[in-house]
Design a protein around this motif. Sequence first.
Motif, PDB file in Angstrom:
ATOM      1  N   ARG A  70     -69.238 -21.264 -63.288  1.00  0.00           N
ATOM      2  CA  ARG A  70     -69.253 -20.800 -64.685  1.00  0.00           C
ATOM      3  C   ARG A  70     -68.963 -19.303 -64.811  1.00  0.00           C
ATOM      4  NH1 ARG A  70     -71.807 -25.153 -67.161  1.00  0.00           N
ATOM      5  NH2 ARG A  70     -73.476 -26.086 -65.936  1.00  0.00           N
ATOM      6  N   GLU A  71     -69.145 -18.538 -63.714  1.00  0.00           N
ATOM      7  CA  GLU A  71     -68.897 -17.090 -63.763  1.00  0.00           C
ATOM      8  C   GLU A  71     -67.408 -16.755 -63.613  1.00  0.00           C
ATOM      9  OE1 GLU A  71     -71.470 -15.301 -60.802  1.00  0.00           O
ATOM     10  OE2 GLU A  71     -73.138 -16.555 -61.485  1.00  0.00           O
ATOM     11  N   TRP A  72     -66.586 -17.765 -63.258  1.00  0.00           N
ATOM     12  CA  TRP A  72     -65.176 -17.523 -62.953  1.00  0.00           C
ATOM     13  C   TRP A  72     -64.219 -18.407 -63.755  1.00  0.00           C
ATOM     14  CZ3 TRP A  72     -64.521 -13.390 -59.786  1.00  0.00           C
ATOM     15  CH2 TRP A  72     -65.674 -12.980 -59.119  1.00  0.00           C
ATOM     16  N   ALA A  73     -64.713 -19.600 -64.143  1.00  0.00           N
ATOM     17  CA  ALA A  73     -63.817 -20.579 -64.783  1.00  0.00           C
ATOM     18  C   ALA A  73     -64.322 -20.948 -66.169  1.00  0.00           C
ATOM     19  CB  ALA A  73     -63.733 -21.822 -63.911  1.00  0.00           C
ATOM     20  N   GLN A  74     -63.390 -21.471 -67.006  1.00  0.00           N
ATOM     21  CA  GLN A  74     -63.799 -21.983 -68.316  1.00  0.00           C
ATOM     22  C   GLN A  74     -63.238 -23.390 -68.496  1.00  0.00           C
ATOM     23  OE1 GLN A  74     -62.055 -19.701 -71.514  1.00  0.00           O
ATOM     24  NE2 GLN A  74     -60.392 -19.033 -70.173  1.00  0.00           N
ATOM     25  N   ASN A  75     -63.725 -24.076 -69.520  1.00  0.00           N
ATOM     26  CA  ASN A  75     -63.297 -25.469 -69.769  1.00  0.00           C
ATOM     27  C   ASN A  75     -63.385 -26.303 -68.497  1.00  0.00           C
ATOM     28  OD1 ASN A  75     -62.677 -24.658 -72.380  1.00  0.00           O
ATOM     29  ND2 ASN A  75     -60.586 -24.107 -71.786  1.00  0.00           N
ATOM     30  N   GLY A  90     -68.132 -27.313 -48.639  1.00  0.00           N
ATOM     31  CA  GLY A  90     -67.182 -28.076 -47.830  1.00  0.00           C
ATOM     32  C   GLY A  90     -65.740 -27.655 -48.050  1.00  0.00           C
ATOM     33  N   PRO A  91     -64.811 -28.316 -47.315  1.00  0.00           N
ATOM     34  CA  PRO A  91     -63.413 -27.851 -47.232  1.00  0.00           C
ATOM     35  C   PRO A  91     -62.544 -28.299 -48.402  1.00  0.00           C
ATOM     36  CG  PRO A  91     -63.737 -29.714 -45.780  1.00  0.00           C
ATOM     37  CD  PRO A  91     -65.080 -29.431 -46.385  1.00  0.00           C
ATOM     38  N   LEU A  92     -63.003 -28.038 -49.619  1.00  0.00           N
ATOM     39  CA  LEU A  92     -62.260 -28.407 -50.820  1.00  0.00           C
ATOM     40  C   LEU A  92     -62.209 -27.211 -51.767  1.00  0.00           C
ATOM     41  CD1 LEU A  92     -60.916 -30.682 -52.513  1.00  0.00           C
ATOM     42  CD2 LEU A  92     -63.146 -30.994 -53.604  1.00  0.00           C
ATOM     43  N   THR A  93     -60.985 -26.842 -52.189  1.00  0.00           N
ATOM     44  CA  THR A  93     -60.799 -25.750 -53.150  1.00  0.00           C
ATOM     45  C   THR A  93     -60.371 -26.345 -54.483  1.00  0.00           C
ATOM     46  OG1 THR A  93     -60.200 -24.202 -51.394  1.00  0.00           O
ATOM     47  CG2 THR A  93     -59.435 -23.659 -53.614  1.00  0.00           C
ATOM     48  N   LEU A  94     -61.008 -25.905 -55.559  1.00  0.00           N
ATOM     49  CA  LEU A  94     -60.690 -26.412 -56.898  1.00  0.00           C
ATOM     50  C   LEU A  94     -59.964 -25.336 -57.698  1.00  0.00           C
ATOM     51  CD1 LEU A  94     -64.097 -28.144 -57.790  1.00  0.00           C
ATOM     52  CD2 LEU A  94     -62.062 -29.159 -56.716  1.00  0.00           C
ATOM     53  N   ILE A  95     -58.861 -25.716 -58.323  1.00  0.00           N
ATOM     54  CA  ILE A  95     -58.133 -24.806 -59.218  1.00  0.00           C
ATOM     55  C   ILE A  95     -58.553 -25.138 -60.649  1.00  0.00           C
ATOM     56  CG2 ILE A  95     -55.855 -24.001 -59.990  1.00  0.00           C
ATOM     57  CD1 ILE A  95     -56.208 -23.582 -57.004  1.00  0.00           C
ATOM     58  N   LEU A  96     -59.046 -24.106 -61.362  1.00  0.00           N
ATOM     59  CA  LEU A  96     -59.578 -24.295 -62.724  1.00  0.00           C
ATOM     60  C   LEU A  96     -59.039 -23.207 -63.648  1.00  0.00           C
ATOM     61  CD1 LEU A  96     -63.256 -24.962 -61.630  1.00  0.00           C
ATOM     62  CD2 LEU A  96     -61.757 -26.620 -62.750  1.00  0.00           C
ATOM     63  N   PRO A  97     -59.054 -23.453 -64.984  1.00  0.00           N
ATOM     64  CA  PRO A  97     -58.676 -22.384 -65.916  1.00  0.00           C
ATOM     65  C   PRO A  97     -59.637 -21.201 -65.725  1.00  0.00           C
ATOM     66  CG  PRO A  97     -58.979 -24.484 -67.065  1.00  0.00           C
ATOM     67  CD  PRO A  97     -59.478 -24.681 -65.674  1.00  0.00           C
ATOM     68  N   ARG A  98     -59.096 -19.990 -65.650  1.00  0.00           N
ATOM     69  CA  ARG A  98     -59.970 -18.852 -65.328  1.00  0.00           C
ATOM     70  C   ARG A  98     -60.581 -18.224 -66.592  1.00  0.00           C
ATOM     71  NH1 ARG A  98     -56.892 -13.182 -64.321  1.00  0.00           N
ATOM     72  NH2 ARG A  98     -55.341 -13.382 -65.933  1.00  0.00           N
ATOM     73  N   LEU A  99     -61.672 -17.509 -66.393  1.00  0.00           N
ATOM     74  CA  LEU A  99     -62.206 -16.660 -67.456  1.00  0.00           C
ATOM     75  C   LEU A  99     -61.351 -15.386 -67.512  1.00  0.00           C
ATOM     76  CD1 LEU A  99     -66.077 -16.893 -66.851  1.00  0.00           C
ATOM     77  CD2 LEU A  99     -64.851 -17.595 -68.920  1.00  0.00           C
ATOM     78  N   ASP A 100     -61.253 -14.773 -68.699  1.00  0.00           N
ATOM     79  CA  ASP A 100     -60.433 -13.567 -68.837  1.00  0.00           C
ATOM     80  C   ASP A 100     -60.923 -12.432 -67.948  1.00  0.00           C
ATOM     81  OD1 ASP A 100     -58.939 -14.911 -70.632  1.00  0.00           O
ATOM     82  OD2 ASP A 100     -59.905 -14.032 -72.418  1.00  0.00           O
ATOM     83  N   SER A 101     -62.209 -12.471 -67.608  1.00  0.00           N
ATOM     84  CA  SER A 101     -62.784 -11.372 -66.811  1.00  0.00           C
ATOM     85  C   SER A 101     -62.360 -11.401 -65.338  1.00  0.00           C
ATOM     86  CB  SER A 101     -64.312 -11.460 -66.883  1.00  0.00           C
ATOM     87  OG  SER A 101     -64.724 -12.757 -66.486  1.00  0.00           O
TER      88      SER A 101
END
Length: 328
Positions: A70-75, A90-101
């Motif tokens: 929640r400190e890095w991504a939104q929606n 674990g060895p999984l990276t998630l790509i999410l919409p970012r926060l403007d900050s």
Amino acid sequence: MKQQSQISEDVDRAASILHAGGLVAFPTETVYGLGADARNVQAVKRIFEAKGRPSDHPLIVHLAHAEQMREWAQNIPDVAWQLAQAFWPGPLTLILPRLDSVPDAVTGGLDTVALRVPNHPVTLALLGTFGSGIAAPSANLYGRVSPTSAQDVREELKDSVDLVLDGGRCPIGIESTIVDLSTQVPRILRSGKITKEALHRVLGSSVAWPSNIPVSSYPGGNPSHYAPRARIILASWDDVQQQIEAWQQRGVRVGLLASRLPNGLSQDVTWLRLAQDVDEQAYELYHSLRQADHLGLQVLVAVMPEDLGIGHAVRDRLRRAAGLGEVV
Ligand code: AMP
Ligand code: MG
């Protein structure tokens, strides 16, 4: 093995270096990362300088626990929480919409951010002590083989890193699976230990596979990557002997990366033995590629391992090490 008290001293020192804008290399279960305070733009810029990496290539923000998303991504969609629950740490990276900050330096100017909670006791301790996100790519020079030991990092980055936390050999040995959750349908951008099948078990059948995505269309998806100095030639059991002999006749120093010696091989060859088991193959892959360079091999003929479990990712990395792009 280091004493617990020594490890916590090192972790405290590493956290202070990060707070002061320095660079710390840290162990994860996949490969070693080169980390900086993800909120400090000047510190993040030093990562790109140390690696010689183009500044539009985004980094992964490493977190101590899923709540920090929640400190890095939104929606943040429900599937992100489901995957985090199933696979983090674990060895999984998630790509999410970012926060403007989130600094542009971290995302390469994209409107998405890559997040992961790594599963390594030393680094989880560091993330806990540091208290915020650590931005990191793999701790190698741009385009080269990812490091899987502290010694690899020191050899590769020398004085450009302020501290290397030594957590031993990385137990998985190749980079995390990357899943893009910023689009309507989740897409796998990079294969790894968490397979398509494992993701399907959590997500249902809604995951696309990289064959649908042109290699150049996502950052870091360039076809040549993970490359040792030796030229990699991909072979099958049917043509491996012919390949080796053809290169030997040209007078170059040839090695073989395979789980066994081909029948009837007529000349001596430096054999870098790969295990039969796909997980062990992943564990050994980058170590063997570095060994090829230490031995001064000019050509390394590699027999492609089976496309099974993490074997899919091993094949992907070998194809890229050979400059041929991803497995489709
Ligand atoms: P490395 O682990 O060294 O390969 O560096 C991190 C990798 O994460 C990059 O090469 C990208 O492939 C990937 N990555 C990071 N952020 C994003 C993003 N926002 N979208 C797509 N891929 C990303
Ligand atoms: Mg990398």
